[in-house]
Design an enzyme around this catalytic site. Structure first.
Site, PDB file in Angstrom:
ATOM      1  N   TYR A 113      13.057  -2.232  -1.530  1.00 14.65           N
ATOM      2  CA  TYR A 113      13.050  -1.107  -3.375  1.00 14.65           C
ATOM      3  C   TYR A 113      14.542  -1.753  -4.293  1.00 14.65           C
ATOM      4  O   TYR A 113      15.037  -2.897  -3.612  1.00 14.65           O
ATOM      5  CB  TYR A 113      13.117   0.588  -3.351  1.00 14.65           C
ATOM      6  CG  TYR A 113      12.989   0.590  -3.845  1.00 14.65           C
ATOM      7  CD1 TYR A 113      11.827   0.504  -4.592  1.00 14.65           C
ATOM      8  CD2 TYR A 113      12.926   2.023  -4.954  1.00 14.65           C
ATOM      9  CE1 TYR A 113      10.506   0.489  -5.886  1.00 14.65           C
ATOM     10  CE2 TYR A 113      12.639   2.506  -6.328  1.00 14.65           C
ATOM     11  CZ  TYR A 113      11.805   2.080  -7.048  1.00 14.65           C
ATOM     12  OH  TYR A 113      11.417   1.716  -7.864  1.00 14.65           O
ATOM     13  N   LYS A 168     -16.855   0.859  -0.496  1.00 15.41           N
ATOM     14  CA  LYS A 168     -16.994  -0.512  -0.568  1.00 15.41           C
ATOM     15  C   LYS A 168     -15.121  -0.356  -0.219  1.00 15.41           C
ATOM     16  O   LYS A 168     -15.377  -1.795   0.548  1.00 15.41           O
ATOM     17  CB  LYS A 168     -16.889  -0.647  -1.740  1.00 15.41           C
ATOM     18  CG  LYS A 168     -18.104  -2.192  -2.114  1.00 15.41           C
ATOM     19  CD  LYS A 168     -19.406  -1.980  -2.250  1.00 15.41           C
ATOM     20  CE  LYS A 168     -19.800  -3.222  -2.183  1.00 15.41           C
ATOM     21  NZ  LYS A 168     -21.145  -2.654  -2.284  1.00 15.41           N
TER      22      LYS A 168
HETATM   23  O1  LIG Z   1     -23.863  -2.353  -2.588  1.00  7.62           O
HETATM   24  C1  LIG Z   1     -24.927  -2.447  -1.738  1.00  7.62           C
HETATM   25  O2  LIG Z   1     -24.824  -1.901  -0.937  1.00  7.62           O
HETATM   26  C2  LIG Z   1     -26.250  -1.171  -2.310  1.00  7.62           C
HETATM   27  C3  LIG Z   1     -26.994  -2.336  -2.283  1.00  7.62           C
HETATM   28  O3  LIG Z   1     -26.627  -2.873  -3.515  1.00  7.62           O
HETATM   29  C4  LIG Z   1     -28.093  -1.211  -3.633  1.00  7.62           C
HETATM   30  O4  LIG Z   1     -28.292  -0.726  -4.862  1.00  7.62           O
HETATM   31  O5  LIG Z   1     -29.267  -1.217  -2.888  1.00  7.62           O
END
Ligand SMILES: O=C(O)C[C@H](O)C(=O)O
Ligand SMILES: NC(=O)c1ccc[n+]([C@@H]2O[C@H](COP(=O)([O-])OP(=O)(O)OC[C@H]3O[C@@H](n4cnc5c(N)ncnc54)[C@H](O)[C@@H]3O)[C@@H](O)[C@H]2O)c1
Length: 495
Positions: A113, A168
Site C-alpha cells: 500500500y 458463475k
Molecule cells: O448458464 C448455464 O449454465 C445455464 C444455461 O445457460 C441455461 O440458461 O439453462
C-alpha cells in the site's frame, strides 16, 4: 417422473427415545415418504433420549413438510429443526476476496500500500496497458447482468440474480483460476447497461454478459465489442454454442455422418439458438431449419424483428413452413434451446435413421430423454442426471483463461470453433466416444486447460497475422523503461 435430488437436500434434527429400534424407526419413517437418506448422525446420546441428524434428498418444500410430519408421528419423537442444505450453502454468499500479499508489518504495508503503491500507479498512468501486468485486471472478469432472463426464472431483477452470478464466479475460480465478480445492474435500459459496462471496463480483463434477455442482449454485446478494448462474451449465447458444436462433432462421429449431409433443426432462436445457428453455419451443414414459438422461421412469415429476418435469410434453403413437427420430419439433428415438452417419441421417430437429439431446455427438456432414446441414436440434455450433459461450464472458464493469458482484446469465431474442437478432443482424443459419452464430465480437470490453450493459440496467432492488438506481445513501459530485473521477476513469479 421427478426423483429426490441434492438440490432439495435437508437435514432434520430429531430427538427420540433411545430404544434398540430407534434408528430403524426413524429411517423407515423417512424412507416411506419417498425421500432418499444420504447420512444419519447421532449428535447427542443421553439415558432417556438420542438426538440424530437425518440428511436426505427430497422433492420439494412440501415433501420436506411430509418428512417432518412422518417423524413427529413416531411415539416420543420430536423434530427440533429442519435445515435446507441449499440455503445453508448460500448463507453470507458463495465467494469472497482473498489477499495474495502478506500484510504482517509496516514494511509489507509500505510496499503493498502507501507509499510504495504510488510508484506502481504512476507507471500505469504512463502506460495503461501495464494494468494487465501489475493489477488484478490480468485475471479478472465482470459477470454483468440486468437480471432480466435468469435461468428459467425470467425477469427477477438484479438482487435475485446475484446467487446465479456468484455461482458463475465460483465456477470461474474453481475451473480456471479466474477472478470473476458479479455486477448486477439496477437498470434494464440498453443505453444505461452499455454505458455502465464502459465505465467499469478499466478494472477488468474481460466482460461476461449473463442472463440478459434477447433481443436486447444482441445489441448490448455488439456495441460493447465495438467500444471496449477487452473481450466481451455472452455466456448464454457463445458458451452454449461452443459446447453444442463440440458435442455435435462427437455425436456425428458416433452415427458416422458428415455435417455437410445433415439437416439440422434448431428449436429456439433466442440468445442460445441464434448463437448456435451462427457458429453452426461456419461448419456448412446441408441445411439449418430454425423454429420458434410461431413455428418454422421462413422468409414469407412477415417477421418485423430484424434478428428473425436475418435468421430467415440465412437458413431454410428449401423454404419449409409449418410447425415443429414438420421441421423434424426427415431431419438428422434436433437441437432444442426453447421450452419443455415440445416433442414426443413419435416426432423423434419421424427423423432420419441414426438421429441426434440435443434437448437442452432447462430444467425440463424439449423431449423426455428416455422417450427420445427409443428412436434416436444419440441424446443429450442440459441435466446432470442423464448422460451427455451439455453445460456452458465446459466452455466459459477455459475460454476466458485463454483470452486473459493472451491479453486478448476481442473474441473471434475462430476462437469459439477452436474451443469447441478442444472440448470434443478431450473425449475423442483417446477413442472414448460413444453414444453416452460425447462430452467430457464438467469435473474433468483437463477440459479447462485444453480449452484455454486452444483459445490462447488462436488469439496469439491472430495477433501475429494482424500485426498487433490481439495477444500478449504488447510490451510493458516498466520493462521498457528498464526497471532492474522486472522481466526476470515476472518470470520467477510465474507471470
Ligand atoms: O448458464 C448455464 O449454465 C445455464 C444455461 O445457460 C441455461 O440458461 O439453462
Ligand atoms: N443446456 C445448456 O447448456 C443451455 C444453455 C443455454 C440455454 N439453455 C436453455 O435453452 C432455453 C432457451 O434459452 P435462451 O437463453 O436462448 O432463451 P430465450 O428466451 O432467449 O429464447 C427462447 C426461444 O425459444 C422459443 N420458444 C419458446 N417457446 C417455444 C415453443 N413452444 N416452441 C418453439 N420455440 C419456442 C422462443 O421463440 C425463443 O426463440 C432455456 O430453457 C435455457 O435453460 C440451455
Amino acid at each position: 417422473m421427478p426423483v429426490p435430488g441434492p438440490g432439495y437436500s435437508i437435514t432434520v434434527r430429531v430427538e427420540a427415545p433411545p430404544s434398540a429400534t430407534a434408528a430403524g424407526d426413524l429411517t423407515t419413517a423417512v424412507g416411506r415418504t419417498g425421500a432418499v437418506i444420504t447420512a444419519f448422525d447421532v449428535v447427542e446420546s443421553h439415558a432417556d433420549r438420542i438426538v440424530v441428524d437425518i440428511t436426505c434428498n427430497s422433492l420439494s418444500a412440501d415433501h420436506a413438510d411430509d418428512i417432518t410430519e412422518a417423524l413427529e408421528a413416531l411415539p416420543g419423537a420430536r423434530v427440533r429443526k429442519v435445515s435446507d442444505r441449499t440455503f445453508l450453502v448460500h448463507l453470507g454468499g458463495k465467494i469472497e476476496v482473498n489477499s495474495k500479499v502478506a500484510l504482517a508489518n509496516r514494511d509489507d504495508l509500505s510496499r503493498a500500500y502507501t507509499p510504495g503503491v504510488a510508484r506502481v500507479c504512476t507507471a500505469i498512468a504512463k502506460n495503461p496497458e501495464d494494468a494487465r501486468r501489475l493489477t488484478v485486471k490480468r485475471s479478472s472478469v465482470a459477470v454483468l447482468t440486468d437480471g432480466s432472463a435468469v435461468l428459467g426464472l425470467g425477469n427477477i431483477g438484479p438482487e435475485a440474480a446475484l446467487p446465479v452470478m456468484e455461482g458463475k464466479a465460483a465456477l470461474f475460480k474453481k475451473f480456471a483460476g479466474v477472478n470473476a465478480w458479479p455486477v448486477c445492474l439496477d437498470t434494464q435500459d440498453t443505453e444505461e447497461i452499455i454505458r455502465t459496462a464502459e465505465l467499469i471496463a478499466p478494472a477488468y480483463g474481460g466482460i461476461n454478459l449473463e442472463d440478459i434477455a434477447a433481443p436486447r442482449c444482441f445489441e448490448i454485446e455488439a456495441r460493447l465489442r465495438e467500444r471496449l478494448n477487452i473481450p466481451v462474451f455472452h455466456d448464454d449465447q457463445h458458451g452454449t454454442a461452443i459446447v453444442v458444436l463440440g458435442a455435435l462433432r462427437n455425436a456425428l462421429r458416433v452415427v458416422d455422418k458428415d455435417l455437410s449431409d445433415c439437416r439440422v433443426v434448431v428449436c429456439g432462436v433466442g440468445a442460445a439458438g441464434s448463437a448456435i445457428i451462427r457458429l453452426l453455419r461456419q461448419k456448412n451443414p446441408a441445411d439449418i431449419v430454425a423454429v420458434d414459438v410461431d413455428g418454422i422461421v421462413h422468409d414469407g412469415r412477415g417477421d418485423t424483428d430484424e434478428h428473425l429476418r436475418a435468421i430467415a435469410a440465412e437458413t431454410n434453403a428449401e423454404g419449409r413452413t409449418g410447425p415443429l413437427g414438420d421441421a423434424v420430419r426427415g431431419a438428422d439433428v434436433f437441437i432444442g434451446v426453447s421450452a419443455p415438452n415440445l416433442l414426443s417419441a413419435e416426432d423423434v421417430a419421424t427423423m432420419n435413421d441414426d438421429a441426434i437429439v440435443f434437448a437442452l431446455a432447462n430444467p425440463d427438456p424439449e423431449v423426455d430423454p428416455l422417450e427420445a432414446r427409443r428412436h434416436a441414436t444419440v441424446v443429450a440434455t442440459g441435466r446432470s442426471d442423464y448422460p451427455n450433459q451439455i453445460n456452458n461450464v465446459l466452455a466459459f472458464p477455459g475460454f476466458f483463461r485463454g483470452l486473459l493469458d493472451a491479453h486478448a482484446h476481442e473474441i473471434t469465431d475462430e476462437m469459439m470453433l477452436a474451443a469447441a474442437n478442444a472440448i470434443a478432443d478431450v473425449v475423442d482424443g483417446n477413442d472414448r466416444v460413444n453414444a453416452s459419452f460425447i462430452v467430457p464430465s464438467v469435473f474433468d480437470s483437463t477440459v479447462s486447460p485444453t480449452v484455454a490453450e486452444a483459445v490462447r493459440r488462436v488469439a496469439v496467432s491472430g495477433d501475429e497475422a494482424g500485426g498487433g492488438g490481439q495477444g500478449g506481445a504488447a510490451g510493458s513501459s516498466v520493462a521498457a523503461a528498464g526497471v532492474p530485473g522486472f522481466a526476470d521477476m515476472e518470470e520467477d513469479a510465474g507471470f
